[in-house]
Write an enzyme that holds these catalytic residues in place. Sequence first.
Site, mmCIF file in Angstrom:
data_model
loop_
_atom_site.group_PDB
_atom_site.id
_atom_site.type_symbol
_atom_site.label_atom_id
_atom_site.label_comp_id
_atom_site.label_asym_id
_atom_site.label_seq_id
_atom_site.Cartn_x
_atom_site.Cartn_y
_atom_site.Cartn_z
ATOM 1 C CG ASP A 130 -49.342 24.346 9.174
ATOM 2 O OD1 ASP A 130 -48.236 24.593 8.661
ATOM 3 O OD2 ASP A 130 -49.533 23.395 9.951
ATOM 4 C CE LYS A 134 -56.673 25.311 -2.603
ATOM 5 N NZ LYS A 134 -56.425 23.944 -2.968
#
Length: 225
Positions: A130, A134
């Site tokens: 993953d 951000k």
Amino acid sequence: MSFTLNEESPRFYGRRKGRRISESGILALKKGSKLIIEFENFFETFFIDKKKIILEIGFGDGENLVNSAKKNPDTFFLGADPFLNTTVKCIKQILKSNLKNIKIWPDDVRKIIKLFPSSSISEIKILFPDPWPKVKHQKRRLIQDDFINNISIILKKKGTVTIGTDHKILKSWVLEKFQASSNFEWQVENSKDWKTRPKELFVTKYEKKSLKEKRKPSWFIFKKK
Ligand SMILES: C[S@@+](CC[C@H](N)C(=O)[O-])C[C@H]1O[C@@H](n2cnc3c(N)ncnc32)[C@H](O)[C@@H]1O
């Protein structure tokens, strides 16, 4: 020998469960209960013989884990993934093929990473981790300095970590983190090395998704010095 967790467990931010598990999934979990590794018998179930051990972290639907185990019956595979729905899919495939050389840790790999004896693992595969793109979520990425340090302890000398990712930010992050570690060296001679999927790996759901969306996966292999 048994183990207990003394340290606080790391916080996991991904999904643990998606859609309701079907009847056949619940049955597979029951039938496949012996495939699941538990803390209490971690050492006995796993290190009983001296087979080569490959750890796959975040196996998803299990395409690479299961096909690698089929292809390499003399190697022992351990897959770790906390997402129950994909674990069920993977267990179904293992049962269908009657594979005896795979065990599953259905949780965050960081909870067991310190349980492995040092220099016990030959290879680690992390396919499409993953990205948590951000900046404020950087800490959620699996690849961190302490994680790299922990895997360098459990890997054998010259053992490898293979990481596939299609995410621009994560590509740079992975390279930076591993190159900052004095325990690993990047195995690269030319661009073909990182542009081509290593031949032992099987295509996974996320690689297919990535190619469909016209992203270019990169493949990094780091060798323990
Ligand atoms: C983007 S998916 C990739 C799945 C698969 N490798 C593929 O290529 O299709 C990332 C997977 O890593 C798992 N994962 C995330 N953090 C993890 C952790 N700390 N330990 C083990 N697995 C983890 C997630 O549950 C998810 O299944």
